[in-house]
Design a protein around this motif. Structure first.
Motif, PDB file in Angstrom:
ATOM      1  N   PHE A  75      20.716  -0.328   6.494  1.00 39.04           N
ATOM      2  CA  PHE A  75      21.705   0.508   7.170  1.00 39.04           C
ATOM      3  C   PHE A  75      21.127   1.897   7.476  1.00 39.04           C
ATOM      4  CE2 PHE A  75      24.861   3.927   6.693  1.00 39.04           C
ATOM      5  CZ  PHE A  75      25.640   3.665   7.811  1.00 39.04           C
ATOM      6  N   LEU A  76      20.450   2.489   6.497  1.00 41.40           N
ATOM      7  CA  LEU A  76      19.855   3.810   6.691  1.00 41.40           C
ATOM      8  C   LEU A  76      18.746   3.785   7.739  1.00 41.40           C
ATOM      9  CD1 LEU A  76      19.664   5.030   2.972  1.00 41.40           C
ATOM     10  CD2 LEU A  76      21.318   5.710   4.727  1.00 41.40           C
ATOM     11  N   GLY A  77      18.147   2.601   7.936  1.00 33.14           N
ATOM     12  CA  GLY A  77      17.089   2.468   8.935  1.00 33.14           C
ATOM     13  C   GLY A  77      17.557   1.780  10.202  1.00 33.14           C
ATOM     14  N   SER A  78      18.855   1.706  10.394  1.00 30.00           N
ATOM     15  CA  SER A  78      19.410   1.026  11.567  1.00 30.00           C
ATOM     16  C   SER A  78      19.196   1.844  12.836  1.00 30.00           C
ATOM     17  CB  SER A  78      20.906   0.775  11.371  1.00 30.00           C
ATOM     18  OG  SER A  78      21.606   2.005  11.317  1.00 30.00           O
ATOM     19  N   PRO A  79      19.212   1.199  14.010  1.00 31.54           N
ATOM     20  CA  PRO A  79      19.052   1.931  15.272  1.00 31.54           C
ATOM     21  C   PRO A  79      20.058   3.070  15.427  1.00 31.54           C
ATOM     22  CG  PRO A  79      18.809  -0.418  15.654  1.00 31.54           C
ATOM     23  CD  PRO A  79      19.249  -0.262  14.229  1.00 31.54           C
ATOM     24  N   MET A  80      21.294   2.832  14.999  1.00 34.47           N
ATOM     25  CA  MET A  80      22.315   3.880  15.105  1.00 34.47           C
ATOM     26  C   MET A  80      21.925   5.105  14.290  1.00 34.47           C
ATOM     27  SD  MET A  80      26.317   3.817  13.897  1.00 34.47           S
ATOM     28  CE  MET A  80      25.812   3.738  12.165  1.00 34.47           C
ATOM     29  N   MET A  81      21.462   4.886  13.044  1.00 34.43           N
ATOM     30  CA  MET A  81      21.067   5.998  12.194  1.00 34.43           C
ATOM     31  C   MET A  81      19.799   6.666  12.723  1.00 34.43           C
ATOM     32  SD  MET A  81      23.387   6.321   9.973  1.00 34.43           S
ATOM     33  CE  MET A  81      22.548   7.574   8.988  1.00 34.43           C
ATOM     34  N   HIS A 144      15.307  -1.840  14.172  1.00 32.14           N
ATOM     35  CA  HIS A 144      15.243  -1.010  12.969  1.00 32.14           C
ATOM     36  C   HIS A 144      13.848  -0.397  12.802  1.00 32.14           C
ATOM     37  CE1 HIS A 144      18.914  -3.219  12.057  1.00 32.14           C
ATOM     38  NE2 HIS A 144      19.142  -2.423  11.019  1.00 32.14           N
ATOM     39  N   VAL A 145      12.835  -1.247  12.845  1.00 32.01           N
ATOM     40  CA  VAL A 145      11.464  -0.784  12.620  1.00 32.01           C
ATOM     41  C   VAL A 145      10.986   0.081  13.783  1.00 32.01           C
ATOM     42  CG1 VAL A 145       9.070  -1.502  12.231  1.00 32.01           C
ATOM     43  CG2 VAL A 145      10.947  -2.802  11.206  1.00 32.01           C
ATOM     44  N   PHE A 146      11.354  -0.293  15.002  1.00 31.38           N
ATOM     45  CA  PHE A 146      10.955   0.478  16.178  1.00 31.38           C
ATOM     46  C   PHE A 146      11.510   1.903  16.093  1.00 31.38           C
ATOM     47  CE2 PHE A 146      11.607   2.068  20.482  1.00 31.38           C
ATOM     48  CZ  PHE A 146      10.372   1.844  21.063  1.00 31.38           C
ATOM     49  N   LEU A 180       8.928   3.542   5.956  1.00 28.47           N
ATOM     50  CA  LEU A 180       8.804   2.595   7.068  1.00 28.47           C
ATOM     51  C   LEU A 180       8.529   1.188   6.556  1.00 28.47           C
ATOM     52  CD1 LEU A 180       8.527   1.839  10.059  1.00 28.47           C
ATOM     53  CD2 LEU A 180       6.133   2.604   9.947  1.00 28.47           C
ATOM     54  N   ILE A 181       7.623   1.081   5.594  1.00 30.05           N
ATOM     55  CA  ILE A 181       7.292  -0.227   5.025  1.00 30.05           C
ATOM     56  C   ILE A 181       8.509  -0.833   4.328  1.00 30.05           C
ATOM     57  CG2 ILE A 181       5.872  -1.409   3.292  1.00 30.05           C
ATOM     58  CD1 ILE A 181       3.683   0.680   3.869  1.00 30.05           C
ATOM     59  N   ILE A 182       9.263  -0.007   3.618  1.00 29.45           N
ATOM     60  CA  ILE A 182      10.453  -0.493   2.907  1.00 29.45           C
ATOM     61  C   ILE A 182      11.511  -0.981   3.895  1.00 29.45           C
ATOM     62  CG2 ILE A 182      12.384   0.207   1.442  1.00 29.45           C
ATOM     63  CD1 ILE A 182      10.462   2.080  -0.016  1.00 29.45           C
ATOM     64  N   VAL A 183      11.705  -0.245   4.989  1.00 29.48           N
ATOM     65  CA  VAL A 183      12.664  -0.675   6.012  1.00 29.48           C
ATOM     66  C   VAL A 183      12.239  -2.020   6.599  1.00 29.48           C
ATOM     67  CG1 VAL A 183      13.596  -0.167   8.313  1.00 29.48           C
ATOM     68  CG2 VAL A 183      13.450   1.647   6.596  1.00 29.48           C
ATOM     69  N   ALA A 184      10.943  -2.162   6.868  1.00 35.69           N
ATOM     70  CA  ALA A 184      10.427  -3.424   7.416  1.00 35.69           C
ATOM     71  C   ALA A 184      10.656  -4.569   6.432  1.00 35.69           C
ATOM     72  CB  ALA A 184       8.939  -3.282   7.738  1.00 35.69           C
TER      73      ALA A 184
END
Length: 231
Positions: A75-81, A144-146, A180-184
């Motif tokens: 959620f914290l790494g979502s496109p919206m955020m 998310h990753v992008f 970044l790695i954690i979000v991926a």
């Protein structure tokens, strides 16, 4: 109108310095990305085995606690955020008088999301089976990753240089890359994306970042001359 043109003109202060390595770096990124995309579209056995092996490893970690943690991370790494983060950075830079950086980030954000969407609609890769949380749309690339990659690149190259302590800058850079790695990992754990989706997304974001730098340096003089003439 003249006041508006004057403000725009004043905002275009050179952000980046010319660097011969930038062209080669963007070329390397785009070549690797296209090779990965071709392998994904053609269902290359190496990519399929790679994705399957990583999914098996993360699949063995599935538990209610891990799912809750990775759901929060995703959620914290979502496109919206990510958009909120970048808009906040733009606002801060604009208020501090760095209108050039603020406008450039806006361009990177809007154009980057358009390109990521076009790639997603072109490849049309289906998401993994057995999703832990709902996810719609296509799988490649990961939004998310992008988006997270663009946020991190913005922080590393436009915000961190304002910190004088080198050790602090290095520490924060490591933490940002770790995030970044954690979000991926969270996207793969939750079965929202394949591991190759996450890798491709970071490559695409890095490619577009470098290309935007090249475009900025290429047309900087033309833009400033345009506003000089109109003024």
């Amino acid at each position: 109108m003249r006041i508006f043109i004057f403000l725009i003109q004043r905002s275009f202060i050179l952000i980046f310095k010319s660097n011969n390595h930038r062209k080669w770096l963007s070329l390397v990124y785009i070549i690797i990305f296209f090779l990965l995309e071709i392998m994904i579209v053609s269902n290359n056995s190496f990519i399929l085995e790679f994705d399957h092996s990583i999914q098996n490893i993360l699949g063995s970690m599935v538990s209610p606690i891990n799912t809750k943690v990775f759901s929060t991370i995703t959620f914290l790494g979502s496109p919206m955020m990510d958009i909120i983060y970048l808009l906040l950075i733009m606002f801060i830079l604009f208020k501090r008088g760095k209108k050039d950086s603020s406008l450039w980030i806006g361009f990177v954000l809007i154009s980057g999301n358009i390109i990521a969407f076009l790639v997603k609609m072109t490849v049309r890769r289906q998401r993994p089976l057995g999703k832990i949380i709902p996810a719609s749309g296509y799988s490649f690339p990961s939004g998310h990753v992008f988006g997270t990659t663009l946020v991190i690149l913005t922080l590393i190259f436009l915000i961190l240089p304002t910190i004088k302590n080198i050790a602090t800058r290095k520490t924060i850079t490591v933490l940002l890359i770790t995030w970044l790695i954690i979000v991926a990992i969270s996207r793969v754990y939750l079965r929202g994306h394949f591991p190759s989706d996450a890798i491709g997304s970071a490559l695409l974001a890095g490619t577009w970042w470098e290309c935007c730098e090249l475009l900025y340096l290429r047309y900087y003089d033309s833009i400033t001359h345009l506003f000089d003439h109109r003024n």
